[in-house]
Scaffold this motif. Structure first.
Motif, PDB file in Angstrom:
ATOM      1  N   ALA A  32       0.842  -1.204   0.000  1.00  0.00           N
ATOM      2  CA  ALA A  32       0.000   0.000   0.000  1.00  0.00           C
ATOM      3  C   ALA A  32       0.876   1.252   0.000  1.00  0.00           C
ATOM      4  CB  ALA A  32      -0.932  -0.008   1.218  1.00  0.00           C
ATOM      5  N   SER A  33       2.014   1.205   0.704  1.00  0.00           N
ATOM      6  CA  SER A  33       2.914   2.371   0.738  1.00  0.00           C
ATOM      7  C   SER A  33       3.395   2.700  -0.670  1.00  0.00           C
ATOM      8  CB  SER A  33       4.147   2.088   1.608  1.00  0.00           C
ATOM      9  OG  SER A  33       3.763   1.718   2.900  1.00  0.00           O
ATOM     10  N   VAL A  34       3.765   1.642  -1.411  1.00  0.00           N
ATOM     11  CA  VAL A  34       4.235   1.858  -2.782  1.00  0.00           C
ATOM     12  C   VAL A  34       3.105   2.459  -3.617  1.00  0.00           C
ATOM     13  CG1 VAL A  34       5.071   0.697  -4.864  1.00  0.00           C
ATOM     14  CG2 VAL A  34       5.890  -0.031  -2.601  1.00  0.00           C
ATOM     15  N   ARG A  35       1.923   1.872  -3.467  1.00  0.00           N
ATOM     16  CA  ARG A  35       0.812   2.318  -4.304  1.00  0.00           C
ATOM     17  C   ARG A  35       0.397   3.749  -3.964  1.00  0.00           C
ATOM     18  NH1 ARG A  35      -5.012  -0.228  -5.114  1.00  0.00           N
ATOM     19  NH2 ARG A  35      -5.809   1.504  -6.333  1.00  0.00           N
ATOM     20  N   LEU A  36       0.405   4.096  -2.680  1.00  0.00           N
ATOM     21  CA  LEU A  36      -0.102   5.402  -2.270  1.00  0.00           C
ATOM     22  C   LEU A  36       0.988   6.469  -2.228  1.00  0.00           C
ATOM     23  CD1 LEU A  36      -2.477   4.248   0.641  1.00  0.00           C
ATOM     24  CD2 LEU A  36      -3.076   4.735  -1.737  1.00  0.00           C
ATOM     25  N   GLY A  37       2.247   6.038  -2.333  1.00  0.00           N
ATOM     26  CA  GLY A  37       3.336   7.003  -2.322  1.00  0.00           C
ATOM     27  C   GLY A  37       3.546   7.650  -0.964  1.00  0.00           C
ATOM     28  N   ARG A  38       3.193   6.991   0.099  1.00  0.00           N
ATOM     29  CA  ARG A  38       3.458   7.491   1.452  1.00  0.00           C
ATOM     30  C   ARG A  38       3.556   6.293   2.375  1.00  0.00           C
ATOM     31  NH1 ARG A  38      -1.457   6.711   3.897  1.00  0.00           N
ATOM     32  NH2 ARG A  38      -3.277   7.005   2.595  1.00  0.00           N
ATOM     33  N   GLU A  39       4.128   6.534   3.550  1.00  0.00           N
ATOM     34  CA  GLU A  39       4.295   5.393   4.442  1.00  0.00           C
ATOM     35  C   GLU A  39       2.949   4.986   5.047  1.00  0.00           C
ATOM     36  OE1 GLU A  39       6.744   5.881   7.894  1.00  0.00           O
ATOM     37  OE2 GLU A  39       6.576   3.743   8.352  1.00  0.00           O
ATOM     38  N   VAL A  40       2.626   3.709   4.896  1.00  0.00           N
ATOM     39  CA  VAL A  40       1.365   3.212   5.470  1.00  0.00           C
ATOM     40  C   VAL A  40       1.717   2.275   6.615  1.00  0.00           C
ATOM     41  CG1 VAL A  40      -0.703   1.827   5.017  1.00  0.00           C
ATOM     42  CG2 VAL A  40       0.152   3.377   3.263  1.00  0.00           C
ATOM     43  N   THR A 395      -5.673  -5.949   4.227  1.00  0.00           N
ATOM     44  CA  THR A 395      -5.699  -4.562   3.742  1.00  0.00           C
ATOM     45  C   THR A 395      -6.629  -3.665   4.562  1.00  0.00           C
ATOM     46  OG1 THR A 395      -7.359  -5.241   2.145  1.00  0.00           O
ATOM     47  CG2 THR A 395      -5.088  -5.099   1.347  1.00  0.00           C
ATOM     48  N   ASN A 396      -7.334  -4.255   5.531  1.00  0.00           N
ATOM     49  CA  ASN A 396      -8.282  -3.451   6.315  1.00  0.00           C
ATOM     50  C   ASN A 396      -7.538  -2.331   7.036  1.00  0.00           C
ATOM     51  OD1 ASN A 396     -10.595  -2.563   7.565  1.00  0.00           O
ATOM     52  ND2 ASN A 396     -10.829  -4.340   8.918  1.00  0.00           N
ATOM     53  N   GLY A 397      -8.021  -1.106   6.844  1.00  0.00           N
ATOM     54  CA  GLY A 397      -7.469   0.028   7.580  1.00  0.00           C
ATOM     55  C   GLY A 397      -6.198   0.616   6.984  1.00  0.00           C
ATOM     56  N   LEU A 398      -5.834   0.197   5.748  1.00  0.00           N
ATOM     57  CA  LEU A 398      -4.578   0.696   5.175  1.00  0.00           C
ATOM     58  C   LEU A 398      -4.776   1.923   4.285  1.00  0.00           C
ATOM     59  CD1 LEU A 398      -2.730  -2.632   4.221  1.00  0.00           C
ATOM     60  CD2 LEU A 398      -2.596  -1.303   6.337  1.00  0.00           C
ATOM     61  N   ALA A 460      -7.328   5.261  -3.617  1.00  0.00           N
ATOM     62  CA  ALA A 460      -6.729   5.718  -2.355  1.00  0.00           C
ATOM     63  C   ALA A 460      -7.758   6.541  -1.593  1.00  0.00           C
ATOM     64  CB  ALA A 460      -5.511   6.568  -2.664  1.00  0.00           C
ATOM     65  N   ALA A 461      -7.974   6.172  -0.334  1.00  0.00           N
ATOM     66  CA  ALA A 461      -8.974   6.872   0.472  1.00  0.00           C
ATOM     67  C   ALA A 461      -8.311   7.938   1.335  1.00  0.00           C
ATOM     68  CB  ALA A 461      -9.692   5.872   1.361  1.00  0.00           C
ATOM     69  N   ARG A 462      -9.148   8.842   1.878  1.00  0.00           N
ATOM     70  CA  ARG A 462      -8.648   9.782   2.890  1.00  0.00           C
ATOM     71  C   ARG A 462      -8.832   9.106   4.238  1.00  0.00           C
ATOM     72  NH1 ARG A 462     -11.740  13.594   1.188  1.00  0.00           N
ATOM     73  NH2 ARG A 462     -12.993  13.825   3.060  1.00  0.00           N
ATOM     74  N   VAL A 463      -7.733   8.896   4.939  1.00  0.00           N
ATOM     75  CA  VAL A 463      -7.828   8.119   6.183  1.00  0.00           C
ATOM     76  C   VAL A 463      -8.744   8.836   7.169  1.00  0.00           C
ATOM     77  CG1 VAL A 463      -6.528   7.183   8.141  1.00  0.00           C
ATOM     78  CG2 VAL A 463      -5.586   7.056   5.835  1.00  0.00           C
ATOM     79  N   GLY A 464      -9.692   8.083   7.695  1.00  0.00           N
ATOM     80  CA  GLY A 464     -10.674   8.654   8.623  1.00  0.00           C
ATOM     81  C   GLY A 464     -11.973   8.995   7.913  1.00  0.00           C
ATOM     82  N   ALA A 465     -11.920   9.147   6.572  1.00  0.00           N
ATOM     83  CA  ALA A 465     -13.138   9.524   5.845  1.00  0.00           C
ATOM     84  C   ALA A 465     -13.565   8.411   4.889  1.00  0.00           C
ATOM     85  CB  ALA A 465     -12.899  10.808   5.067  1.00  0.00           C
ATOM     86  N   GLU A 466     -12.988   7.229   5.069  1.00  0.00           N
ATOM     87  CA  GLU A 466     -13.218   6.151   4.100  1.00  0.00           C
ATOM     88  C   GLU A 466     -14.714   5.843   3.929  1.00  0.00           C
ATOM     89  OE1 GLU A 466     -11.232   5.876   6.706  1.00  0.00           O
ATOM     90  OE2 GLU A 466      -9.341   4.889   6.212  1.00  0.00           O
ATOM     91  N   ASN A 467     -15.427   5.751   5.049  1.00  0.00           N
ATOM     92  CA  ASN A 467     -16.817   5.310   4.936  1.00  0.00           C
ATOM     93  C   ASN A 467     -17.701   6.378   4.297  1.00  0.00           C
ATOM     94  OD1 ASN A 467     -16.020   2.882   5.885  1.00  0.00           O
ATOM     95  ND2 ASN A 467     -17.139   2.949   7.828  1.00  0.00           N
ATOM     96  N   GLU A 468     -17.398   7.660   4.524  1.00  0.00           N
ATOM     97  CA  GLU A 468     -18.160   8.737   3.854  1.00  0.00           C
ATOM     98  C   GLU A 468     -17.849   8.709   2.351  1.00  0.00           C
ATOM     99  OE1 GLU A 468     -16.307   9.204   6.588  1.00  0.00           O
ATOM    100  OE2 GLU A 468     -17.960   9.457   8.009  1.00  0.00           O
TER     101      GLU A 468
END
Ligand code: FAD
Length: 536
Positions: A32-40, A395-398, A460-468
């Motif tokens: 996921a880090s590779v895909r999102l370009g940030r540390e997950v 992948t849950n929560g990544l 790629a989701a915004r962490v914390g806003a995934e369900n919205e």
């Protein structure tokens, strides 16, 4: 059959033993880090003792205390089904609306007592099989003052097998693998394998009209139901075992798909088959997605009835079958207990080639019945492994948002339907998830008059806003499908999730008639409020 010993995981599909290891989660986080370009980072799994639940609102009478429980683990592990929004909330320790108690009746008498107790006190009742609902079918509605989940796990026996008519009588709580293990020594099978097969039950399948993984002929559990027995607040309803009947509207048809809103299914007679012995399969490549779909139509309309006739679009063939993303992959498979399948696979492959499909004769796998072969290498084998090994845990929560929606449409409308759905979905995916979000499609089931397309979206989701974010995308998916003439679901059921969109799809008068049926069977409206119909 002995009660299930292992506890269900509360944050991934299946049981504790299905939970991914820390190493698997770390590996997924690295990808996921590779895909999102940030540390997950791997999010911690909360300990049950650290999770806060609202206090229970109901007292359990001592006469029921032998099978009704209200401890924290019971309430928590029955709060959610298997949808990604639910698994994510659970991983984050959010349990706002658990059931107040969970009943595990061991006999029809205990089932009756539990339902009478709930009815007398107007507690909402959520029937629960394996808890794999992906449409919020087993969650407790927020509007009720007390809720009891009735888990059928102890009602899990094979009651009878009629080898002459080839049918079996099963209690509703039996899980897929237990049912098949009981039939195997007799050379029989139900041959109904939803992807959730290891964790879901006969009662859940019948209540949701589940779809097995065979693509044609017998697709839904509906085709196997010979008779049903269901407990409602107004009494028992048991239908007659018949191979067919033209006597008015079918009472079984009222039970099948009732999603726990009309009664609790306790037993079913289901049609069985001899275990298949002959198999054949092939993977065919198409440079053009719609040419491949036309090949599927030709094969379906030739009525060869392949067990598998699944076409993956180039994006899906790339992500799930290891292809390079430029070709669609058509997987064709045949099975039979009695007849060698070489001729059928050759006919189907010839039709695929007529539509531009590419496959070498050497890649046809034909099992002449001499023994089980597993020569499913290459793209077909890769896809099969991805399908069987499915799990949401790693992948849950990544911070990745992925979900599916499945529908059906007649062939005459298919190309335009697909184009419209893709255009609307890409717009909403770009808007909500930004760059890199994509949609893919495969057919899960195929009928002579149309396919059942199954779309998957990813981004790629915004962490914390995934369900919205998910809700915005899902609303658009449902609107796109219904506006273009499809169904809100081909086999995942209506639940609470698809309810508003289903209201647009079904005739208004049918909705009123269904509500009248519910009032007769469940006058206090306690059964799974909010599923299929408005609560109250
Ligand atoms: C990984 C995964 C893969 C899946 N793959 C498929 C698939 O291939 N095909 C498919 O069709 N679905 C699939 N699903 C969805 C789900 O597995 C099905 O809807 C299944 O039929 C639910 O069975 P269950 O026993 O888990 O029921 P539950 O999830 O416990 O309940 C589902 C609904 O049925 C009601 N219900 C359950 N038991 C009874 C009963 N005895 N009497 C009355 N009502 C009852 C519940 O109240 C609820 O509304 C999948 C889900 C997951 C998580």
């Amino acid at each position: 059959m002995a009660a299930r010993e292992e506890r269900r995981s509360f944050w991934t599909w299946g049981y504790l033993s299905d939970e991914p290891t820390e190493a698997q989660r770390k590996q997924a986080a690295g990808q996921a880090s590779v895909r999102l370009g940030r540390e997950v980072r791997v999010p911690p799994v909360p300990r049950i003792e650290d999770i806060a639940l609202p206090p229970g609102r109901i007292a359990i009478p001592s006469r029921l205390s032998g099978f009704v429980r209200a401890d924290k683990t019971e309430r928590l592990t029955h709060t959610y089904g298997g949808h990604s929004t639910e698994l994510l909330a659970a991983l984050r320790g959010v349990f706002r609306n658990p059931p107040d108690a969970v009943a595990h009746p061991r006999t029809d008498g205990e089932l009756e007592s539990a339902l009478e107790w709930c009815d007398a006190n107007h507690y909402a009742v959520v029937p629960y099989g394996g808890g794999t609902s992906v449409v919020w079918g087993v969650s407790v509605p927020e509007t009720v003052n007390g809720a009891v989940t009735i888990d059928l796990d102890n009602l899990n026996a094979v009651l009878e097998v009629d080898e002459i008519s080839r049918a079996g009588k099963f209690q509703a709580g039996i899980l897929g693998p237990d049912l098949e293990s009981a039939l195997r020594p007799r050379g029989l099978t139900l041959r109904h394998f939803p992807q959730s097969f290891p964790w879901s039950t006969v009662g859940g399948w019948v209540a949701t009209r589940s779809g097995g993984h065979y693509a044609t002929n017998h697709t839904h559990i509906d085709d196997f139901v010979e008779s049903t027995r269901m407990l409602t607040p107004a009494g028992w309803m048991e239908t007659r075992r018949l191979p067919g009947s033209g006597a008015g509207p079918s009472p079984d048809r009222m039970v099948i798909g009732s999603e726990g809103a009309l009664g609790i299914i306790s037993e079913c007679w289901l049609r069985l088959q001899k275990r298949p012995r002959y198999r054949a399969n092939a993977g065919v490549l198409f440079g053009d997605w719609h040419a491949g779909c036309e090949a599927v139509r030709a094969i379906a309309q030739a009525k060869l009835w392949p067990a598998n006739l699944r076409i993956l679009d180039p994006a899906e063939a790339g992500s799930k079958a290891g292809l390079d993303g430029t070709s669609a992959l058509l997987i064709i498979g045949f099975e039979s207990a009695d007849i060698p399948q070489g001729e059928n696979i050759r006919s189907a492959v010839a039709m695929a080639r007529d539509h531009g499909g590419l496959v070498d004769d050497g890649d046809l796998v034909i099992d002449d019945g001499e023994g089980e072969i597993e020569r499913r290498g290459g793209a077909v084998g890769a896809w099969r492994q991805a399908f069987i090994g499915v799990n949401a845990g790693a992948t849950n929560g990544l911070g990745l948002l992925s979900d599916t929606f499945e529908t059906a449409i007649t062939w005459d409308r298919w190309p335009e339907f697909d184009a419209t759905v893709r255009a609307r979905m890409q717009r909403v995916l770009d808007g909500v998830l930004g760059d890199g979000a994509f949609l893919s499609c495969r057919f899960t089931h195929v009928y002579p008059d149309g396919p059942a397309p199954y779309y998957t979206f990813n981004g790629a989701a915004r962490v914390g806003a995934e369900n919205e974010q998910w809700q915005t995308i899902k609303d658009e998916a449902l609107a796109a499908v219904v506006d273009a003439g499809g169904t809100v679901t081909h086999h995942h059921a209506v639940g609470r999730m698809h309810r508003p969109a289903w209201d647009r799809q079904r005739p208004e008068l049918f909705g009123e008639a269904l509500a009248a049926v519910k009032r007769r069977l469940d006058p206090n409206g306690i059964l799974n409020p909010g599923v299929l119909l408005d609560p109250g």
